[in-house]
Design a protein around this motif. Structure first.
Motif, PDB file in Angstrom:
ATOM      1  N   LEU A  32     -21.723  86.266 104.433  1.00  0.00           N
ATOM      2  CA  LEU A  32     -21.053  87.265 103.605  1.00  0.00           C
ATOM      3  C   LEU A  32     -20.857  88.604 104.306  1.00  0.00           C
ATOM      4  O   LEU A  32     -20.046  89.418 103.868  1.00  0.00           O
ATOM      5  CB  LEU A  32     -21.826  87.464 102.296  1.00  0.00           C
ATOM      6  CG  LEU A  32     -21.917  86.222 101.401  1.00  0.00           C
ATOM      7  CD1 LEU A  32     -22.769  86.500 100.178  1.00  0.00           C
ATOM      8  CD2 LEU A  32     -20.527  85.745 100.990  1.00  0.00           C
ATOM      9  N   ASN A  33     -21.573  88.846 105.399  1.00  0.00           N
ATOM     10  CA  ASN A  33     -21.353  90.081 106.160  1.00  0.00           C
ATOM     11  C   ASN A  33     -20.193  89.962 107.140  1.00  0.00           C
ATOM     12  O   ASN A  33     -19.866  90.931 107.826  1.00  0.00           O
ATOM     13  CB  ASN A  33     -22.627  90.485 106.905  1.00  0.00           C
ATOM     14  CG  ASN A  33     -23.581  91.272 106.013  1.00  0.00           C
ATOM     15  OD1 ASN A  33     -23.279  92.401 105.608  1.00  0.00           O
ATOM     16  ND2 ASN A  33     -24.724  90.683 105.686  1.00  0.00           N
ATOM     17  N   ASP A  34     -19.586  88.796 107.210  1.00  0.00           N
ATOM     18  CA  ASP A  34     -18.386  88.612 108.031  1.00  0.00           C
ATOM     19  C   ASP A  34     -17.235  89.396 107.383  1.00  0.00           C
ATOM     20  O   ASP A  34     -16.893  89.170 106.214  1.00  0.00           O
ATOM     21  CB  ASP A  34     -18.041  87.126 108.105  1.00  0.00           C
ATOM     22  CG  ASP A  34     -16.863  86.821 109.029  1.00  0.00           C
ATOM     23  OD1 ASP A  34     -16.072  87.736 109.333  1.00  0.00           O
ATOM     24  OD2 ASP A  34     -16.740  85.650 109.440  1.00  0.00           O
ATOM     25  N   LYS A  35     -16.628  90.287 108.152  1.00  0.00           N
ATOM     26  CA  LYS A  35     -15.572  91.144 107.587  1.00  0.00           C
ATOM     27  C   LYS A  35     -14.316  90.378 107.214  1.00  0.00           C
ATOM     28  O   LYS A  35     -13.438  90.909 106.527  1.00  0.00           O
ATOM     29  CB  LYS A  35     -15.228  92.269 108.555  1.00  0.00           C
ATOM     30  CG  LYS A  35     -14.595  91.806 109.865  1.00  0.00           C
ATOM     31  CD  LYS A  35     -14.318  93.006 110.768  1.00  0.00           C
ATOM     32  CE  LYS A  35     -13.682  92.590 112.090  1.00  0.00           C
ATOM     33  NZ  LYS A  35     -13.438  93.755 112.967  1.00  0.00           N
ATOM     34  N   ILE A  38     -15.534  88.843 103.409  1.00  0.00           N
ATOM     35  CA  ILE A  38     -15.396  89.930 102.429  1.00  0.00           C
ATOM     36  C   ILE A  38     -14.712  91.081 103.165  1.00  0.00           C
ATOM     37  O   ILE A  38     -15.343  91.829 103.917  1.00  0.00           O
ATOM     38  CB  ILE A  38     -16.761  90.343 101.859  1.00  0.00           C
ATOM     39  CG1 ILE A  38     -17.372  89.159 101.088  1.00  0.00           C
ATOM     40  CG2 ILE A  38     -16.620  91.567 100.944  1.00  0.00           C
ATOM     41  CD1 ILE A  38     -18.673  89.461 100.386  1.00  0.00           C
ATOM     42  N   ASP A  39     -13.417  91.174 102.961  1.00  0.00           N
ATOM     43  CA  ASP A  39     -12.577  92.090 103.745  1.00  0.00           C
ATOM     44  C   ASP A  39     -12.509  93.472 103.095  1.00  0.00           C
ATOM     45  O   ASP A  39     -11.445  93.941 102.688  1.00  0.00           O
ATOM     46  CB  ASP A  39     -11.172  91.505 103.928  1.00  0.00           C
ATOM     47  CG  ASP A  39     -10.516  91.151 102.599  1.00  0.00           C
ATOM     48  OD1 ASP A  39     -11.237  90.784 101.652  1.00  0.00           O
ATOM     49  OD2 ASP A  39      -9.273  91.252 102.516  1.00  0.00           O
ATOM     50  N   LEU A  40     -13.664  94.114 103.046  1.00  0.00           N
ATOM     51  CA  LEU A  40     -13.757  95.465 102.503  1.00  0.00           C
ATOM     52  C   LEU A  40     -14.207  96.407 103.610  1.00  0.00           C
ATOM     53  O   LEU A  40     -14.735  95.959 104.636  1.00  0.00           O
ATOM     54  CB  LEU A  40     -14.763  95.498 101.346  1.00  0.00           C
ATOM     55  CG  LEU A  40     -14.398  94.669 100.109  1.00  0.00           C
ATOM     56  CD1 LEU A  40     -15.568  94.653  99.128  1.00  0.00           C
ATOM     57  CD2 LEU A  40     -13.139  95.197  99.441  1.00  0.00           C
ATOM     58  N   PHE A  47     -23.071  97.543 101.560  1.00  0.00           N
ATOM     59  CA  PHE A  47     -23.720  97.879 100.292  1.00  0.00           C
ATOM     60  C   PHE A  47     -23.591  96.727  99.299  1.00  0.00           C
ATOM     61  O   PHE A  47     -24.578  96.294  98.692  1.00  0.00           O
ATOM     62  CB  PHE A  47     -23.097  99.152  99.711  1.00  0.00           C
ATOM     63  CG  PHE A  47     -23.596  99.497  98.331  1.00  0.00           C
ATOM     64  CD1 PHE A  47     -24.820 100.127  98.152  1.00  0.00           C
ATOM     65  CD2 PHE A  47     -22.844  99.169  97.206  1.00  0.00           C
ATOM     66  CE1 PHE A  47     -25.288 100.429  96.868  1.00  0.00           C
ATOM     67  CE2 PHE A  47     -23.307  99.465  95.935  1.00  0.00           C
ATOM     68  CZ  PHE A  47     -24.525 100.099  95.770  1.00  0.00           C
ATOM     69  N   LEU A  48     -22.372  96.228  99.150  1.00  0.00           N
ATOM     70  CA  LEU A  48     -22.110  95.177  98.172  1.00  0.00           C
ATOM     71  C   LEU A  48     -22.866  93.897  98.509  1.00  0.00           C
ATOM     72  O   LEU A  48     -23.524  93.296  97.642  1.00  0.00           O
ATOM     73  CB  LEU A  48     -20.606  94.906  98.111  1.00  0.00           C
ATOM     74  CG  LEU A  48     -20.127  93.889  97.075  1.00  0.00           C
ATOM     75  CD1 LEU A  48     -20.396  94.397  95.677  1.00  0.00           C
ATOM     76  CD2 LEU A  48     -18.629  93.615  97.254  1.00  0.00           C
ATOM     77  N   PRO A 196      -9.805  85.630  97.025  1.00  0.00           N
ATOM     78  CA  PRO A 196      -9.360  86.843  96.336  1.00  0.00           C
ATOM     79  C   PRO A 196      -7.845  86.976  96.479  1.00  0.00           C
ATOM     80  O   PRO A 196      -7.293  86.649  97.547  1.00  0.00           O
ATOM     81  CB  PRO A 196     -10.085  87.965  97.089  1.00  0.00           C
ATOM     82  CG  PRO A 196     -11.260  87.301  97.738  1.00  0.00           C
ATOM     83  CD  PRO A 196     -10.805  85.919  98.081  1.00  0.00           C
ATOM     84  N   ILE A 197      -7.193  87.412  95.446  1.00  0.00           N
ATOM     85  CA  ILE A 197      -5.729  87.521  95.484  1.00  0.00           C
ATOM     86  C   ILE A 197      -5.275  88.383  96.652  1.00  0.00           C
ATOM     87  O   ILE A 197      -4.262  88.086  97.302  1.00  0.00           O
ATOM     88  CB  ILE A 197      -5.202  88.090  94.149  1.00  0.00           C
ATOM     89  CG1 ILE A 197      -5.448  87.078  93.023  1.00  0.00           C
ATOM     90  CG2 ILE A 197      -3.722  88.421  94.238  1.00  0.00           C
ATOM     91  CD1 ILE A 197      -5.167  87.605  91.636  1.00  0.00           C
ATOM     92  N   ARG A 198      -6.038  89.421  96.983  1.00  0.00           N
ATOM     93  CA  ARG A 198      -5.637  90.317  98.071  1.00  0.00           C
ATOM     94  C   ARG A 198      -5.631  89.616  99.428  1.00  0.00           C
ATOM     95  O   ARG A 198      -4.983  90.058 100.363  1.00  0.00           O
ATOM     96  CB  ARG A 198      -6.559  91.538  98.128  1.00  0.00           C
ATOM     97  CG  ARG A 198      -7.984  91.225  98.553  1.00  0.00           C
ATOM     98  CD  ARG A 198      -8.855  92.454  98.718  1.00  0.00           C
ATOM     99  NE  ARG A 198     -10.178  92.104  99.213  1.00  0.00           N
ATOM    100  CZ  ARG A 198     -11.190  91.700  98.466  1.00  0.00           C
ATOM    101  NH1 ARG A 198     -11.016  91.634  97.148  1.00  0.00           N
ATOM    102  NH2 ARG A 198     -12.351  91.367  98.996  1.00  0.00           N
TER     103      ARG A 198
END
Length: 328
Positions: A32-35, A38-40, A47-48, A196-198
């Motif tokens: 989950l830390n792979d950018k 989760i492309d935030l 943090f998330l 995610p739609i984005r």
């Protein structure tokens, strides 16, 4: 440089080393830390993931992996090993097949280290994802590129990207479905892993300007439906494994309940975003969806086993690998 054989690196998502909280925590942290998963922005992602998602999900995720685990371990891992061995036999002595998971073990970095040690001058990289996405195919390619860049004499990368359009792919999934006599079911659900739609159109394979993941999923469904001689009313496309409402729709679990209300009491489910059975197919569909379906009055919800190490799938992989080698 070793020129006698061509190494082939197969890649998949991966699995925890064990169905325990510490092992699942390590796996989720890497994943989950792979950018690209989760492309935030970096700070928001850290943090998330590390302060909210993992602390709140790790116990539940561990329980899910405990349902998946067998004496042989994680389905994804032991089936992948079988696939590797059968593909090696099919390809013969001109190739050496490696299996490397993007996250967890056997890790892709370990496979690349062995490829480096043996002095191979090129490597065929094949992520086992039928449809291209930022969080699957692309992160695999980027991870391999970043790792071999550290080598003194990096091998040339021969990439094989998405393959859902290969005729043998739809044929292989259709053959799997036929084992369950689809004509005896009231409806067929073709379920894909959600995004995610984005992210849907955010990443594209090279030279495919009008691409989106959802479009690729629709095309995959149409190709399989054609192989099974299904009409448009015989099947529905859905997306599973969502984390929020802002993911691709329609949601597979909601489709199942809608079809049940329409009187469809026997549903067959195909999951052609997964070539290897795993948590999302075995636990999410075969256990959870099926239990909910029967609990609400359905008779049977049946998962079609994935391609795993089936012969037609092995033949397809061997053809793609040989063609890519010859094209170099």
């Amino acid at each position: 440089m070793n020129t006698k054989k061509t190494p082939v690196l197969l890649m998949n998502v991966g699995s925890p080393d064990a169905p325990t909280v510490p092992a699942v925590r390590r796996f989720l942290s890497e994943f989950l830390n792979d950018k690209r998963v989760i492309d935030l922005p970096w700070l928001l992602r850290k943090f998330l993931v590390n302060l909210i998602i993992i602390p709140f999900r790790v116990k539940n995720s561990t329980q899910l992996y405990q349902q998946l685990w067998t004496e042989k371990g994680s389905a994804l891992i032991y089936i992948s090993e079988e696939l590797k061995n059968k593909l090696q036999t099919k390809l013969g002595d001109d190739f050496e097949v490696f299996m490397g998971m993007r996250y967890g073990n056997p890790h892709y970095k370990k496979a690349l280290a062995e490829i480096k040690e043996k002095g191979y001058k090129e490597v065929i990289v094949l992520p086992l994802y039928p449809q291209h996405a930022l969080s699957t195919t692309e992160t695999s390619f980027v991870a391999v590129e970043d790792e071999v860049r550290k080598f003194k004499n990096p091998p040339k990368l021969l990439k094989i990207g998405q393959f859902y359009q290969n005729p043998k792919f739809a044929q292989a999934f259709a053959e799997q479905a036929k084992k369950y006599k689809p004509e005896t079911f009231d409806h067929i659900l073709i379920s894909f892993h959600g995004l995610p739609i984005r992210q849907d159109a955010k990443s594209k394979p090279k030279n495919v300007p009008d691409y989106s993941y959802s479009k690729a999923c629709c095309e995959t469904s149409q190709l399989i439906a054609k192989e099974l001689n299904l009409s448009e009313t015989d099947y529905t496309i859905g997306f599973q494994s969502r984390l929020s409402k802002n993911w691709l729709t329609p949601f597979s679990d909601e489709i199942i309940m809608e079809k049940l209300k329409e009187g469809k009491k026997r549903i067959l489910v195909l999951a052609p975003a997964f070539v290897t059975d795993c948590l999302e197919t075995i636990v999410e569909i075969e256990y959870e969806y099926a239990e909910e379906f029967v609990k609400n009055g359905g008779e049977k919800l049946q998962l079609v086993s994935s391609l795993n190490a089936e012969n037609l799938w092995i033949d397809m992989l061997a053809d793609m690998i040989t063609e890519r080698k010859n094209r170099n």
